[in-house]
Scaffold this active site. Sequence first.
Site, mmCIF file in Angstrom:
data_model
loop_
_atom_site.group_PDB
_atom_site.id
_atom_site.type_symbol
_atom_site.label_atom_id
_atom_site.label_comp_id
_atom_site.label_asym_id
_atom_site.label_seq_id
_atom_site.Cartn_x
_atom_site.Cartn_y
_atom_site.Cartn_z
ATOM 1 N N ALA A 52 -7.286 50.892 74.306
ATOM 2 C CA ALA A 52 -6.276 51.867 74.734
ATOM 3 C C ALA A 52 -4.956 51.254 75.241
ATOM 4 O O ALA A 52 -3.883 51.610 74.749
ATOM 5 C CB ALA A 52 -6.893 52.807 75.773
ATOM 6 N N GLN A 200 -17.296 45.818 68.394
ATOM 7 C CA GLN A 200 -16.288 45.199 69.273
ATOM 8 C C GLN A 200 -16.948 44.358 70.366
ATOM 9 O O GLN A 200 -16.376 43.365 70.814
ATOM 10 C CB GLN A 200 -15.416 46.279 69.935
ATOM 11 C CG GLN A 200 -14.477 47.007 68.997
ATOM 12 C CD GLN A 200 -15.076 48.293 68.476
ATOM 13 O OE1 GLN A 200 -16.288 48.386 68.281
ATOM 14 N NE2 GLN A 200 -14.256 49.280 68.214
ATOM 15 N N ASP A 241 -10.662 55.393 77.298
ATOM 16 C CA ASP A 241 -9.574 55.753 76.380
ATOM 17 C C ASP A 241 -8.792 56.962 76.864
ATOM 18 O O ASP A 241 -7.614 57.115 76.555
ATOM 19 C CB ASP A 241 -10.129 56.010 74.972
ATOM 20 C CG ASP A 241 -10.490 54.687 74.329
ATOM 21 O OD1 ASP A 241 -11.590 54.187 74.593
ATOM 22 O OD2 ASP A 241 -9.628 54.126 73.621
ATOM 23 N N LYS A 252 -15.595 54.347 74.122
ATOM 24 C CA LYS A 252 -16.272 54.048 72.858
ATOM 25 C C LYS A 252 -17.633 54.732 72.747
ATOM 26 O O LYS A 252 -18.389 54.765 73.715
ATOM 27 C CB LYS A 252 -16.407 52.517 72.742
ATOM 28 C CG LYS A 252 -17.081 52.004 71.500
ATOM 29 C CD LYS A 252 -16.476 52.532 70.209
ATOM 30 C CE LYS A 252 -14.986 52.288 70.079
ATOM 31 N NZ LYS A 252 -14.349 53.153 69.055
HETATM 32 O O1 MRU Z 1 -11.877 51.897 68.935
HETATM 33 P P1 MRU Z 1 -11.367 50.906 69.940
HETATM 34 O O2 MRU Z 1 -11.843 49.517 69.707
HETATM 35 O O3 MRU Z 1 -9.882 51.005 70.123
HETATM 36 O O4 MRU Z 1 -12.040 51.415 71.297
HETATM 37 C C1 MRU Z 1 -11.793 50.695 72.472
HETATM 38 C C2 MRU Z 1 -12.528 51.201 73.644
HETATM 39 O O5 MRU Z 1 -13.279 52.158 73.589
HETATM 40 C C3 MRU Z 1 -12.224 50.527 74.947
HETATM 41 O O6 MRU Z 1 -13.344 50.514 75.775
HETATM 42 C C4 MRU Z 1 -11.089 51.289 75.651
HETATM 43 O O7 MRU Z 1 -10.006 51.446 74.795
HETATM 44 C C5 MRU Z 1 -10.649 50.615 76.893
HETATM 45 S S1 MRU Z 1 -9.767 49.147 76.568
HETATM 46 C C6 MRU Z 1 -9.217 48.470 78.007
#
Ligand code: MRU
Length: 351
Positions: A52, A200, A241, A252
């Site tokens: 995010a 991830q 997010d 996520k």
């Molecule tokens: O789909 P992504 O990899 O962008 O999802 C990321 C996440 O869900 C993270 O946990 C979230 O963005 C927090 S990042 C500090």
Amino acid sequence: MEFKSKIKTIEWINNKSRMIDQRLLPKEFKIIEITDSEGMYKAIKEMIVRGAPAIGIAGAHGVALAAMEANKFCNDRQSFNKTVKQKSDYLKSSRPTAVNLMWAIDKQLEILSENGSSSQITDKLIQNAIKMENEDIEINKKIGQYGAKIVPQSAAILTHCNAGALATVGYGTALGVIRSAYAKDPTIKVFADETRPRQQGARLTTWELTEDGIDTTLITDGMCSYFMSKKMINLVITGADRIASNGDTANKIGTYTVAIAAKYHKIPFYIAAPLSTIDLTIPCGEQIPIEERNHDEVTHINGDWICSPKVNIINPGFDVTPNELISGIITEKGILYPPFNESIKKVFEQK
Ligand code: MRU
């Protein structure tokens, strides 16, 4: 101890946006340059840049690139503003869930109401993007300092997805707390969920934590309850997010499952996120738009089918953890505790 590469995940250099191509890690460490707003749309959508806060900065860079483009062919401020606004709306449509993208673009668009020539406004948008980039790291360090206080001695911390240096400009949110705690207590351990379908946790979190020398164990998503029941995990910290006004938190896909397991095992479950992830315009999690991603992410691994091609697929990228499962939200202004409606309102009143 800090993320060893010391390279920002995303950085404005020589009128271009330079970023780590996160699709390739940990196999290959490659830096790419984004030179136009269309390229930035694709970089966000295809997850070259993800997480995010990093997506927010990508959006801010995207608006600066859009202004550079508009400045070349628009004859007056009115058409310049209109073009930048249109391109910004397009950038916002690249990914729907992480509110940091909309927040950062809207911050940039405020500059369009200022006086000055198109090239002066373009310069301001570039300077503001660089400012937001630098502020992101400072904010994460503050989150880390506050968060380290809730980490017990020799903690075993579970995290889901990647809320690290790679998901931000640097240092990270959930992993920023872990970095900050590790600086005081190198005996802490981390369990990283693999985080299907895009992995991830496996590809990014294990990479950046082990690069920093932090004791990290990779587990698959279904294993967390087992390790909780064996008392091998005593704290959960994830990123976010989008957080609604009542504290309901989108993160996520799979985060909700982890939160339920933590509640059952009486393990504290914390969210670490900057205030820019809180969306005051929505009262609760039901209003958070959830991204539906390409079905190939589920049906294929490394280009190979892993299931019957006839099977139905649903692939939401995020889920919403209800506020009653959350012990606290670690922000750059301190830790917010339930009732979140009140603590969130209060922190914004103080801002
Ligand atoms: O789909 P992504 O990899 O962008 O999802 C990321 C996440 O869900 C993270 O946990 C979230 O963005 C927090 S990042 C500090």
